[in-house]
Design an enzyme around this catalytic site. Structure first.
Site, PDB file in Angstrom:
ATOM      1  CD  GLU A 233       9.523  12.071  12.678  1.00  0.00           C
ATOM      2  OE1 GLU A 233       8.436  11.500  12.906  1.00  0.00           O
ATOM      3  OE2 GLU A 233      10.423  11.560  11.999  1.00  0.00           O
TER       4      GLU A 233
ATOM      5  CE  LYS B 142      -1.885   2.712   3.147  1.00  0.00           C
ATOM      6  NZ  LYS B 142      -1.916   3.941   2.328  1.00  0.00           N
TER       7      LYS B 142
ATOM      8  CB  CYS C  45      12.443   8.671   8.980  1.00  0.00           C
ATOM      9  SG  CYS C  45      13.482   7.865   7.768  1.00  0.00           S
TER      10      CYS C  45
ATOM     11  CD  GLU D 238      13.344   0.333   9.114  1.00  0.00           C
ATOM     12  OE1 GLU D 238      13.839   1.195   9.866  1.00  0.00           O
ATOM     13  OE2 GLU D 238      13.959  -0.664   8.721  1.00  0.00           O
TER      14      GLU D 238
END
Ligand code: NAD
Ligand code: MN
Length: 813
Positions: free
Chosen positions: A397, A191, A300, A266
């Site tokens: 983040e 996906k 990331c 991850e």
């Protein structure tokens, strides 16, 4: 006007890459269908979604909105395809992967344009970084497909893999997922992210072009709530590989808990960028640009926390602001643009919200004087100074072009500040003193450390996180293990365990029968009936000392005839907390030499051997098994200690040679504090088989012995006390195994859990682990035959006891 004046005042003209190939391709295909069985299918819902061009904010294409009915069809296509693909020889799979890599190169321009159009990232990046790395990933994994049989003997593919990827590196994240999955013989339902489906759809076409067998790769576009969740929950999906935010990752951990699905995550990061005062500041400035303004900071592993040695902070900030003033922002297809667009309006708002919060928290915000384009989703490069380490912008983040800076005085302070985060994805260290840099790198809790460089990637060097940045690696040999499982596991599922190989839990009738038989055969010199009860109540073993349990209670231990044969301490929450604290305090164990750790393991074996007979009798007493059988268990335990001592100084890292001047040191590091719940079968061997690899690799542990037969473990107290093992490396808490395992799983200072008990217990452990995203290794209620080396020792254990850190060290002037 001199040439120099012209040079300095000259403006950039537009240098657009043509959008036409991308737009034409879109026009030919849209509305896009779902890619199932190498064909384009209409979505069951009949619905389509717009994907936007972030550079303009305008719709770009219409893609199908899949739902759970489509997931059903795709998973079953992948299942059917697996029947063949899973048995296809490695060389054949290698040819397909090689062909895919070639086709990616052939279509590289179109792919780069599509990626820039759909995501808003600059063409310079998609052309020079994303797409070449995608091709490299398929080439590299073509090699692993070729070598799988020889390099991963005893492993087989997992089956059908559900893969869910984010929008920040759409095609690259897809390659990181699909290449190793296919190389190892799995089939895939992938996906793409809601905002960036287009390059995955182009990739689907490439799968057709190279004639990949139908159903090996299936691609479903759509909403997370429709496609992602259905994939995660689908019972016929054997593994989920996810890249995305930590919160969603946590949800997926909980949703798959106990299902037996393999999982790799991850997740997010808040990576430090550490600058020592002897670093070359001009290189540092360019490094910062790459760290936080690469891909608009939507990375990331972005170096989003700038940690600068205090005495050079002012100078660096000044240089940085000058550089920021010169950065160019604009349409992603402009080849002279440094910063493109933010992927979506929602993401843009979120960045603005966090920046506002930073200002409210009292940090000083700086942005260049120029203005962003008014059309499309743009955010200027932003630098915060005066940031205090506990504030939101220093911890959360932001996933945008926003850098927060803090200062430190000493290397130790730098390490402490760098590790002051719940994440652990990457770190960057800048110093012209290589001794300092290589001293600091291993101390950083992060999966990747870049020395005097940043945001470098290569298929040969694994990528992945520590702590709440997730687990599992992508790339490198270590990444392959995410897509395989030991063959003996499948065989075990097919054949029920037979009592004679030690599978059956102690105290069951079949064991008693076996004992009787062996009695008749004259094998047993002792049995539980001939042994007088031993009145000894072992305490707990914490910080190298025998400690009374906090509760003050003890519990009875029974033999198979339900006679009390001893008592053990009833450990509780407080004992576990003390044990975890002791284990943390002993973390220096990870830095002891591997030779030293090997020596101690041999010494444990030596001290255990001295009391061999006592340990044999103890097993007989607890399990009712024959003396001979118990003797075999003790002998195997000794051998296991030797195996782990042997590995202690041999399970080493690798030096990678990615395409750059430099090396990547792939170091195998201890995970930290591991909580372990022991199996009931083989009370001594089960215990030793888990203690030994964990401590051999430098971890410190809190271990809960078998609840039914704990005395073999508690008898080891004296063995440990006489074996020079530092206090706190091994801590033993007896009592209710599952209750104590739950406390360990909930504990935020435990880095991994190994659990060998029931199916329900396994599920609870996986569920609770989501709190701090600790790594888990559970048995889902299946027992192992600990006597057999392939099930009781070796690489699987060592891998579970370590994590790989890749340290990038470029060289040359
Ligand atoms: P996200 O978690 O919102 O979405 C990631 C993917 O998961 C998307 O495809 C999304 O549709 C899907 N998804 C969302 N909710 C789901 C659910 N409940 N069940 C199943 N699937 C679901 O993240 P994002 O905003 O797309 O990406 C940004 C995040 O990804 C950042 O936190 C970033 O750090 C992280 N990231 C990590 C890495 C890495 O390698 N560690 C790489 C890239 C991005
Ligand atoms: Mn888009």
């Amino acid at each position: 006007m001199s040439v120099m004046d012209i040079f300095e005042t000259m403006e950039y003209g537009p240098a657009p890459e043509s959008a036409t190939p991308g737009l034409d391709w879109i026009k030919e295909h849209q509305p896009f269908g779902l890619f199932i069985n190498n064909q384009w299918a209409k979505p069951a819902s009949g619905q389509y979604l717009d994907t936007i061009n972030p550079s303009t904010g305008k719709p770009l294409a219409q893609v199908a909105a899949a739902n759970s009915a489509d997931v059903e069809v795709a998973v079953s296509a992948a299942r059917d395809a697996f029947e063949l693909w899973g048995k296809t020889p490695g060389h054949v799979r290698a040819r397909y992967l090689y062909a895919i890599a070639r086709h990616i190169q052939k279509h590289s321009r179109l792919l780069a344009v599509l990626e820039s159009l759909d995501n808003g990232k600059t063409i310079r990046e998609t052309r020079d970084l994303d797409i070449p790395l995608v091709a490299r990933h398929f080439y590299y994994h073509a090699g692993w497909a070729q070598l799988m049989a020889s390099e991963l003997p005893g492993y087989e593919p997992v089956g059908v893999v559900g893969q869910i990827i984010p929008w920040n590196f759409p095609l690259l994240m897809m390659a990181w997922k699909i290449a190793p999955a296919l190389a190892m013989g799995n089939t895939v339902v992938l996906k793409p992210a809601r905002y960036t489906p287009l390059t995955a759809l182009k990739f689907a076409e490439i799968c057709q072009e190279v004639g990949l067998p139908p159903g090996v790769v299936n691609i479903l576009t759509g909403e997370a709530s429709q496609v992602g969740e259905a994939l995660v929950r689908h019972p016929d999906v054997n593994k989920i590989a996810f890249t995305g935010s930590t919160d969603v990752g946590r949800g997926i951990r909980r949703a798959t808990a106990g299902s037996g699905k393999k999982l790799s995550l991850e997740l997010g990061g808040k990576s430090p960028f550490i600058v020592f005062d002897d670093a070359d500041l001009d290189s540092v400035v360019e490094g910062v640009v790459d760290a936080i303004w690469f891909n608009q900071g939507q990375v990331c592993c972005a170096g989003s926390r700038l940690l600068v040695q205090e005495n050079i902070a002012d100078r660096l900030i000044e240089k940085l602001r000058n550089r920021m003033e010169k950065l160019r922002i604009g349409d992603a297809l402009d080849k002279a643009v440094d910063i493109g667009a933010i992927v979506s309006a929602v993401q843009l708002q979120e960045i603005q919200r966090l920046v506002n919060q930073g200002v409210e928290e009292g940090a000083v915000m700086w942005q260049p004087s120029w203005a962003c384009p008014t059309e499309g989703f743009y955010f200027p490069p932003t630098l915060f100074t005066n940031v205090s380490p506990a504030t939101t912008i220093a911890q959360v983040e932001i996933f945008g072009p926003v850098l927060v800076s803090m200062t430190f005085r000493t290397p130790a302070e730098a390490v402490a500040l760098a590790n002051n985060t719940r994440y652990g994805l990457a770190a960057s260290v800048w110093s012209d003193n290589i001794n300092l840099a290589l001293d600091v790198a291993p101390k950083l809790k992060a999966g990747t450390v870049w020395v005097n460089c940043t945001n470098m990637f290569d298929a040969s060097s694994g990528f992945g996180g520590y702590r709440e940045s997730g687990y599992g690696r992508e790339g490198g040999k270590e990444g392959l293990y995410e897509y395989v499982r030991p063959s003996w596991e499948t065989q075990r599922i097919d054949q029920p365990a037979s009592p004679s190989n030690g599978h059956t839990p102690v105290g069951t009738p079949s064991i008693a029968t076996e004992t009787d038989e062996q009695h008749e055969n004259g094998h047993a010199a002792f049995s539980s009936t001939t042994l007088p009860p031993i009145d000894r109540t072992p305490k707990l073993f914490i910080k190298g000392k025998q400690e009374r349990p906090d509760s003050g209670y003890s519990r009875d231990v029974y033999d198979p005839q339900h006679r009390v044969i001893g008592q053990i301490g009833e450990g509780n929450r407080k004992d576990i907390r003390n044990a975890v604290e002791a284990a943390h305090a002993a973390s220096g164990w990870a830095n002891s030499t591997t030779h030293n750790r090997a020596q101690i393991l041999y010494y444990i074996a030596e001290n255990l051997a001295i009391r061999e007979d006592e340990f044999i009798r103890r097993i007989v007493q607890q399990t009712g098994r024959s003396y001979k059988d118990a003797a075999a268990e003790v002998q195997t335990s000794l051998s296991r200690l030797f195996t782990c001592a042997a590995w202690a100084d041999k399970y080493e890292g690798t030096v990678h040679r990615p395409p750059l001047r430099g090396v990547v040191l792939a170091m195998k590091e201890a995970i930290g504090v591991i909580g372990i719940a022991c199996p009931d079968e083989q009370p001594l061997l089960g215990f030793i088989s888990l203690v030994a690899p964990a401590i051999a690799m430098g971890n410190t542990i809190v271990i809960i012995p078998s609840e039914q037969a704990p005395l073999s473990a508690t008898d080891c107290y004296q063995v440990f006390e006489t074996s020079d093992i530092p206090a706190g490396v091994v801590n033993i808490v007896t009592g209710d195994r599952d209750a104590l395992a739950q406390v360990l799983s909930d504990h935020d200072d435990v880095d991994a859990i190994w659990y060998f008990g029931t199916a329900e217990g396994s599920q609870r452990v996986e569920m609770a682990s989501a709190g701090n995203m600790k790594r888990t290794w559970v048995n889902y209620g299946h027992s192992r035959n600990w006597l057999v080396p392939i099930q009781g020792e070796g690489e699987e254990f060592l891998r579970e006891a370590t994590q790989v850190k890749n340290i990038w060290v470029p060289y040359g002037e």
